[in-house]
Each structure stands twice: as C-alpha cells, then as structure tokens.
Design a protein around this motif. Structure first.
Motif, mmCIF file in Angstrom:
data_model
loop_
_atom_site.group_PDB
_atom_site.id
_atom_site.type_symbol
_atom_site.label_atom_id
_atom_site.label_comp_id
_atom_site.label_asym_id
_atom_site.label_seq_id
_atom_site.Cartn_x
_atom_site.Cartn_y
_atom_site.Cartn_z
ATOM 1 N N VAL A 100 0.715 -1.388 0.085
ATOM 2 C CA VAL A 100 0.145 -0.147 0.204
ATOM 3 C C VAL A 100 0.260 0.771 -0.428
ATOM 4 O O VAL A 100 1.971 1.081 0.413
ATOM 5 C CB VAL A 100 -1.072 0.146 1.330
ATOM 6 C CG1 VAL A 100 -1.579 1.389 1.669
ATOM 7 C CG2 VAL A 100 -2.171 -0.944 0.727
ATOM 8 N N ASN A 101 0.759 2.255 -1.081
ATOM 9 C CA ASN A 101 0.948 3.881 -1.074
ATOM 10 C C ASN A 101 -0.278 4.341 -0.726
ATOM 11 O O ASN A 101 -1.326 4.160 -1.161
ATOM 12 C CB ASN A 101 1.664 4.270 -2.494
ATOM 13 C CG ASN A 101 2.855 3.625 -2.519
ATOM 14 O OD1 ASN A 101 3.781 3.240 -1.252
ATOM 15 N ND2 ASN A 101 3.568 3.811 -3.479
ATOM 16 N N VAL A 102 0.424 5.360 0.240
ATOM 17 C CA VAL A 102 -0.274 6.289 0.478
ATOM 18 C C VAL A 102 -0.145 7.723 0.876
ATOM 19 O O VAL A 102 0.669 8.317 0.950
ATOM 20 C CB VAL A 102 -0.815 6.757 2.371
ATOM 21 C CG1 VAL A 102 -1.659 7.760 2.045
ATOM 22 C CG2 VAL A 102 -1.820 5.368 2.807
ATOM 23 N N CYS A 103 -0.601 8.422 -0.141
ATOM 24 C CA CYS A 103 -0.275 9.863 -0.904
ATOM 25 C C CYS A 103 -1.343 10.675 -1.212
ATOM 26 O O CYS A 103 -2.504 10.367 -1.923
ATOM 27 C CB CYS A 103 0.796 8.855 -2.922
ATOM 28 S SG CYS A 103 -0.025 8.440 -3.838
ATOM 29 N N ARG A 104 -0.522 11.979 -1.414
ATOM 30 C CA ARG A 104 -1.779 12.972 -2.390
ATOM 31 C C ARG A 104 -0.336 13.761 -3.611
ATOM 32 O O ARG A 104 0.429 13.997 -3.163
ATOM 33 C CB ARG A 104 -2.223 13.952 -1.288
ATOM 34 C CG ARG A 104 -2.892 13.411 -0.186
ATOM 35 C CD ARG A 104 -3.883 14.485 0.938
ATOM 36 N NE ARG A 104 -3.954 15.917 0.144
ATOM 37 C CZ ARG A 104 -4.052 16.964 0.560
ATOM 38 N NH1 ARG A 104 -4.456 17.213 1.667
ATOM 39 N NH2 ARG A 104 -5.056 17.959 -0.012
ATOM 40 N N CYS A 105 -1.551 14.051 -4.305
ATOM 41 C CA CYS A 105 -1.082 15.075 -5.118
ATOM 42 C C CYS A 105 -0.830 16.974 -5.049
ATOM 43 O O CYS A 105 -2.003 17.818 -4.660
ATOM 44 C CB CYS A 105 -0.990 15.001 -6.475
ATOM 45 S SG CYS A 105 -0.850 15.826 -7.224
ATOM 46 N N VAL A 106 0.276 17.337 -4.479
ATOM 47 C CA VAL A 106 0.396 18.491 -3.246
ATOM 48 C C VAL A 106 1.222 19.365 -4.660
ATOM 49 O O VAL A 106 2.403 19.405 -4.616
ATOM 50 C CB VAL A 106 0.572 18.809 -2.239
ATOM 51 C CG1 VAL A 106 0.478 20.446 -1.573
ATOM 52 C CG2 VAL A 106 -0.028 17.487 -0.519
ATOM 53 N N HIS A 107 0.689 20.658 -4.720
ATOM 54 C CA HIS A 107 1.144 21.532 -5.878
ATOM 55 C C HIS A 107 1.528 21.260 -6.951
ATOM 56 O O HIS A 107 3.298 21.289 -7.086
ATOM 57 C CB HIS A 107 2.398 22.705 -4.667
ATOM 58 C CG HIS A 107 1.332 23.430 -3.725
ATOM 59 N ND1 HIS A 107 0.548 24.183 -4.014
ATOM 60 C CD2 HIS A 107 1.741 23.235 -2.762
ATOM 61 C CE1 HIS A 107 0.461 24.453 -2.960
ATOM 62 N NE2 HIS A 107 0.616 24.467 -1.569
ATOM 63 N N GLY A 108 1.188 20.362 -7.821
ATOM 64 C CA GLY A 108 2.249 19.472 -8.583
ATOM 65 C C GLY A 108 2.399 18.707 -8.236
ATOM 66 O O GLY A 108 3.655 17.668 -9.152
#
Length: 462
Positions: A100-108
């Motif tokens: 599992v990866n937990v991630c977000r796109c923040v400012h590209g």
C-alpha cells in the motif's frame, strides 16, 4: 478524420473526446465477461468494440473511452475491489510500501504519507478521511480471485505480464500529479466517479515512467468523468491526471496494465545476443580479436564501419533462421506470470494424473497458453558439455501471492536436446498425436519425451 469536440465537465470545449461507446444494459449471467478462452475474455472486456477495430484504430495509437449504462456490469465491477475490502485485507497482514502507498498530489508533486511497517485499518481510514489521501493498493490480484481470473486470461491473450493497481481517492482530492507510464493501460471504474484529463504525449510509446509539470503539458486533449462500469484505455506515454469530484462519494478504480518492455527494440536486444553466439561458432571473423588499444581510442568511425558489416552478416543469417534464440524474455514471462486460475486443490493441478503415456498412446498438450518453447545455449560445468538446447518453461507452479512484486522467482520446466524440437512442435501444433508418429530417431527418445512432459502435467493421454 478528427473527432468532434464535445463539452467537458465545466461546459468548455476541451478538444476531441476519445472514442465513446454507449452500451445498454444487457441480460445475462452475473459475470458479464466470457472466460471460455483468452480471446473471448478480451472481446467481452472491451465490448461492444470489436477486437479487430481496437487493434487497428486504438492500440498504441489513441485513447478509447467506453461508457456503459449497464447496472449488472457496474455491480460486477464493484465486486472486484471495494473500499470496504481494506478492513479484511489489513487483518491478513499488509505493509506500507510493499502493498500500500498513501499519497496526495500537492502543488503538482506526489507527497507520500506512508507509515512504517504493517498497515492498520483505522490509521489508513483516518489518513483517507482527514488528510484526503489516496490509497494505492499494489497488485490486488494476489488477494482478489476475480482479478486473478481476469489477469491470468489477459496474460494468455497478450503473451505479456499483466499487473494491476487499485486507487481509492476521497471526494475533492487527487492522488498523483500529471504523469505518463511505460505500459498500456486499461482502467475500470469500480466505485464512485473519477474526473480524467488526458494530454498529448511528449514521448509516444514511452519506455519509462515520468512526471510532467502542469505548465509543460498544455490543454487537455480529452476530458471526461468515469462512472461504475466504464472502461478507459490509453497507450503508454499518454500524459494523464485524475481527481474525484467535490461533493460525491469516494472513487475506486483499478488500473490493469501490460506490455512493459515488450517492444520490437526489447525483442531485438533479447534475440541478438543468442544470434551473435551462434554465428560466432560458425564464423571465425566474429571470433577474431579486436584491434590493440581499441578501448583506449576516442575515434570510432572505422570501428562503426566494421560493426555495420557484422550487423549485415547477422541480418543475412537471421533471414534463414528457423529457431530464434531468446536470452531472457520468454523465460522471464513464464517465470513471473500468474499460474492458471484454479479454485480447487492446487496440488491436483500440478500433480501428474490419468494414464501413464507409452509408445502406443495418443497424447495432447495441456495448458497450451501457459507454456513457452525457446532455444538457448547450455553449458554443464561438470562435464564441459555445451551447445544449444530446447527449453520448455511453464507457469503451473508459479506463486500467485508474489505476482508482479519483484520477488526472486523460480523457473519451472524441462530441457531437451535440439533434435527434439520437431517432435515438440508436433505436440504443440496438433490437437492430438500418436507417440509413435513423433519425429525422433528411437522409441526410447519418444517415450522419454512424453513421460517428461506428462510428469510436468503438460500432456495427457487421450
């Protein structure tokens, strides 16, 4: 002919939409896919687009969007993987990074929010709800039987490894920045809705993954929203990004991918080493030493001319070659692919059964789509024996739980003298064949061949 532009989600024209197909609800069994054969599975997978049309107009060329108004198909897709499945999966023992990866796109940019060690569902759900993080689940076919069933058939159909990842994104969030992949991508929308934007490739049929800055990719060429039951295909190199719209439930989709490192260039690299090896045995020019101090020289024009002559010689030899040597690709495919889908006792699948083959038997090949034949060099350090051999690799004993995870894998199969190739081709190309009719010199060789194949569960007596 260019496609007619259509309004995107914000009402603005965003360029030509990918090919769209509207499908009415169909009556039928609970599973809408046809698992009778690999070709039947793929045909139903992209229905109502015909296979011939798909490969002629879309494969490696442009995106295809199939929007389906089919509640039964949507229900089936939802059964492949749900957000609620994570609770039980966490109880089985899954780990950050590996599973599992937990991630977000923040400012590209992609921001990874992984913890250390084992994944606990309450923490995972907290990051999902409070941090609006995307959950990326790697290779769910290891756990979900129906995805195993689909991907195993697709590996048979493409003759290439087929992996998958599930992405679960909360409302108003985006997990990954704009990027392109080195694989052919099929996306199935399972739960909720996902807003997609596709862009013109900067590297068509890319050989590697790369993130692209938003200010470099221009306006989207395609923009649309996927709903449960919809399918999207796009070629490797297609720049894309996706987000879950505000005010809606979470989105779950599975990305099924294939054809990584499966280009003509890859095949040429795999073949050329064996071709050089074989040619050097027959031609003393390739065995002659390179000029003194060649490796110290900066100028290479004369050397390039000499090498081009060798390449022309190899091309001439290749024209008359019946058996292409394969250094790695065939073996790697057989070693790393999924085993046959089988819900019974797997010990029975890989244990020889039925009548023992003899000289008077008629035999036929089993698991044809899970077996590869290849020719390669062989050297036994114990007796200095060397030369070309025929290798028969299969995936019957492969482990589903390590599929596409980068683990060290074991090869399963057999090795025969090159003189056995014609007999092996007879078995491969016949619906059934008498052992007596095999093109081998002695009865002992015929019996040795079929008994070896039977022991590996690759043939049965009919």
């Amino acid at each position: 002919m260019p496609k007619k532009a259509r309004p995107a989600g914000d009402g603005k024209e965003q360029g030509p939409a990918p090919k769209q197909v509207k499908v009415e609800a169909a009556c039928g069994p609970s599973s809408p896919l046809n698992f009778d054969s690999p070709s039947g599975l793929f045909e139903s997978f992209i229905s109502p687009i015909k296979t011939e049309t798909f490969f002629k107009e879309f494969w490696e060329q442009k995106p295809l969007l199939i929007q389906r108004d089919d509640p039964a198909l949507a229900t089936y897709y939802q059964s492949l993987f749900r957000l609620s499945d994570l609770k039980s999966l966490c109880s089985w023992g899954i780990y950050y990074g590996r599973d599992v990866n937990v991630c977000r796109c923040v400012h590209g940019k992609k921001k990874v929010l992984n913890k250390d060690g084992r994944v606990h569902f309450l923490q995972l759900r907290q990051d999902f709800d409070q941090k609006r993080a995307t959950i990326q689940f790697h290779q769910p076919q290891r756990f979900k039987d129906e995805l195993w069933r689909i991907q195993e058939k697709l590996e048979c159909y493409f003759g290439s490894l087929v992996g998958s990842n599930v992405y679960i994104t909360p409302a108003g969030a985006q997990g990954l920045p704009p990027h392109y992949d080195d694989v052919e991508v099929f996306i199935l929308q399972l739960e909720g809705e996902k807003h997609w934007r596709l862009y013109q490739p900067t590297v068509p049929l890319a050989r590697e993954y790369s993130v692209e800055a938003e200010d470099r990719i221009g306006r989207p060429t395609h923009e649309f929203t996927l709903k449960p039951g919809d399918l999207l295909y796009f070629p490797r190199g297609t720049i894309h990004q996706a987000d879950t719209p505000e005010g809606l439930a979470h989105s779950t989709h599975v990305t099924i991918s294939t054809y990584q490192s499966s280009s003509w260039g890859d095949f040429l690299l795999d073949t050329i080493s064996g071709l050089v090896f074989d040619t050097a045995k027959a031609d003393v020019a390739l065995r002659a030493g390179i000029p003194r101090q060649l490796l110290l020289q900066a100028e290479s024009t004369a050397v390039a001319t000499r090498l081009s002559g060798f390449l022309r010689m190899l091309a001439d030899r290749l024209e008359g070659t019946k058996e292409l040597p394969s250094a790695d690709m065939k073996k790697d495919f057989a070693m790393n692919r999924l085993p046959p889908y089988y819900m019974g006792d797997r010990a029975k699948l890989v244990a020889p059964g039925g009548q023992l083959p003899g000289l008077d038997s008629t035999v036929r090949l089993q698991f044809r789509d899970h077996v590869v034949l290849t020719v390669g060099p062989y050297q036994d350090p114990s007796d200095e024996t060397q030369g070309e051999m025929v290798y028969v690799y299969h995936s019957l004993r492969n482990r589903r739980d390590t599929h596409m995870m980068g683990n060290e894998t074991e090869s399963y199969g057999l090795r025969f003298p090159l003189s056995y190739m014609d007999a092996l081709k007879q078995i491969w190309n016949s619906s059934a064949i008498s052992v007596k009719d095999l093109k081998l010199t002695t009865d002992e060789e015929k019996q040795n061949l079929v008994l070896s194949l039977w022991t590996e569960c690759l043939i049965q007596v009919v």
